[in-house]
Design an enzyme around this catalytic site. Structure first.
Site, short mmCIF file in Angstrom:
data_model
loop_
_atom_site.label_atom_id
_atom_site.label_comp_id
_atom_site.label_asym_id
_atom_site.label_seq_id
_atom_site.Cartn_x
_atom_site.Cartn_y
_atom_site.Cartn_z
N GLY A 193 -2.61 -11.13 -10.86
CA GLY A 193 -3.57 -11.99 -10.16
C GLY A 193 -2.92 -13.25 -9.59
CB ALA B 253 -6.16 -11.31 -14.52
CD GLU C 189 -1.57 -6.09 -11.14
OE1 GLU C 189 -0.42 -5.81 -10.76
OE2 GLU C 189 -2.20 -7.09 -10.71
#
Ligand code: DAK
Length: 260
Positions: A112, A67, A135
């Site tokens: 992502g 992301a 993450e």
């Protein structure tokens, strides 16, 4: 919708969808998500002669490096859950798409990007592919299905290790663990994905769509997969394609499926 962050190229019924933000290693920002949603919800379902879709990333380095970190810094806390739910919904559109969708992973597939690849029905890895859910390094958790799909694909214990360490998975290990269906020389991943789609396009379209639906059903945690399969089997067995497939076998000829 005019696409500005994805490239959509249709070649004889196989669409290659390229995430096209090479300078940001194809990171997924809101515009990419908007365009993916429009494509999978509106455009692709209308294409009657579509055989399947290959998703890849622009450039030599990345499939999708996650992301867009620069963008999500501006999210308010209250937005985060909604952003996560929307991303999950869009990736579910891919997972539930009735034609094969294959990720051609040409480099980094992180965060992502790994979640996008895992939402596809299969993954073809270039030798340079690197998968991972980093993450934890950023103080967050995967928000687009990563905590659910990684254990489904590689098993709970292994997934736990990669989710908690944030370590990257190289192409050979991804293949060994079942995350990648095939590893090919760099640059051949789209070709390999197209070969698989071409083969699937010779099969009965309804049977293909219902198979995808049944496989997904087992993972949504709500339905009894065996029951769902039996019901779906009942429906598919009424199709003209089943009659044609069985007749073609007996008559020793190639089946001509009509998708009915
Ligand atoms: N977002 C934005 N820009 C990125 C990016 C990313 N994820 N990854 C790379 N870039 C940009 C870099 O900033 C750089 O831009 P400039 O500085 O040149 O403007 C350019 O792409 C090239 O990157 P590098 O210079 O870093 O290239 P290297 O070859 O040195 O390194 C790398 C490649 C892939 C190892 C490195 O770029 C990297 O570690 N990238 C970040 C990987 C990562 O942590 N990805 C994010 C995972 S977290 C949420 C839901 C879900 C998520 C978040 C929120 N909510 C519901 C709120 C999910 C988050 C994730 O995906």
């Amino acid at each position: 919708m005019k696409y500005e962050n994805i490239l959509v190229k249709n070649n004889r019924g196989i669409i290659t969808l390229t995430i096209n933000r090479e300078k940001a290693l194809n990171a997924l920002n809101k515009s990419v998500f908007d365009e993916l949603e429009h494509f999978f919800a509106k455009d692709a379902p209308r294409k009657k002669t579509l055989k399947g879709i290959v998703i890849t990333g622009a450039g030599e380095k990345a499939f999708v490096a996650g992301a867009d970190i620069k963008e999500f810094l501006s999210f308010k806390e209250d937005d985060a859950m909604e952003v996560s739910r929307r991303g999950q919904m869009i990736f579910n559109l891919i997972e539930n798409f009735p034609k094969p969708v294959i990720a051609a992973v040409n480099g980094f597939a992180l965060g992502g990007g790994c979640e996008l690849a895992m939402a596809c029905h299969m993954r073809i890895a270039s030798e340079r592919a690197r998968f991972g859910q980093p993450e934890v390094n950023l103080g967050i958790i995967p928000g687009y299905g990563g905590t659910q799909r990684l254990p489904q694909l590689i098993g709970r214990g292994r997934a736990m290790e990669y989710l908690l360490t944030g370590d990257m998975i190289n192409a050979a290990d991804a293949y060994r663990m079942g995350l990648a269906n095939h590893v090919v020389p760099h640059g051949e991943e789209v070709k390999k994905a197209k070969e698989i789609i071409t083969k699937i396009a010779t099969k009965a379209p309804i049977a293909v769509a219902v198979t995808i639906d049944c496989v997904d059903a087992a993972y949504n945690g709500v339905v009894d997969g065996m029951d769902y399969e039996a019901r779906s089997f009942g429906e598919v067995s009424h199709s003209d394609d089943f009659k044609e497939g069985a007749a073609a076998f007996i008559e020793r000829r190639k089946a001509e499926f009509k998708g009915r």
